[in-house]
Scaffold this active site. Sequence first.
Site: not given
Length: 323
Positions: A76, A95, A149
């Site tokens: 997650l 990330t 994203y």
Amino acid sequence: MRVLITGGAGFVGSHLCERFLERGDEVFVVDNLSTGSIDNIAHLKGRPGFDYIIDSVENEQLLAEHIDRADVVVHLAAAVGVKLIVEQPVHTIETNVHGTEVVLRIASKKKKLVVIASTSEVYGKSTTVPFSEDADLVLGPSSKHRWAYACSKLIDEFLALAYWKERKLPVIVVRLFNTVGPRQTGQYGMVIPNFVRQALAGEPITVFGDGTQSRSFTYVGDVVNALVALIDEPRAVGRVFNIGNGYEISINDLAEKIKVMTGSRSEIVRIPYDQAYESGFEDMPRRVPDIARIQALTGYKPTVELDEILERVIAHFASSQIK
Ligand code: UDP
């Protein structure tokens, strides 16, 4: 079962930790607290079967040790929230792509089941609602950072499915639709905690754009139910699943509802997207999940509807303000 949860100190992760512990599973969390918070898991400290370390999933040696000891990895850890993505696109892309790459590579050596958390954001501007897993994805141009994203999460999805196809690593990809509930912070832009906080504080409730855009909100407890059901279902491996709740509401109606439910005297104000995010910002008009696939496989059904979700979030905010 021993479960490794990356991002376990985040909003969804902390609720998932609780559920596994309730079932008698062991849980180990790796979280660098970039958007998570130690407060989210403070109540779990000292519980038998629970442990955590504050570190990044990009610490490969540490991750390898913990993946070795786990039966399943729920990944997650990620940069999330539209506000964060628009403000820190480099951090988001690095990330989300690198973290997943490390998790999959290491898990692949030991053939451990990995759940990869993706997002409804990948459906982008598609207007073919409800969105089903095999539908085309419609993203905007690379000059608009919001889409970074969705793209970073799509790379994660492609990589996970590639590991399954080429290396037989068991993976499950989940696309979460606007997950909400207690402990979610408004700090990264999410609408429900923002509106509730504003309404309780008597501040203006800030609707971005004209407010006709809609979303379908899923209670975090239902997301946790879905994740656990998929992990327990061997036929889920190698597939992509929407996790959501089909009830749709416009952001205007959401603002009104929260104002009424909190008894707030806040005014509802409209803020152009340019001011709320950045110049040329693109939003998606509607976002509704098709949950037939997960329903057919696991019997998953959302159990907490929007009014009750809002009641719980309002109660959470009200009690944390008193403390
Ligand atoms: N939004 C809003 N006011 C806020 C925060 C968000 O009107 O203070 C809008 C946002 O523009 C979007 C919707 O609410 O249309 C959901 O936003 P969120 O960031 O929660 O999730 P998204 O669906 O954009 O990932």
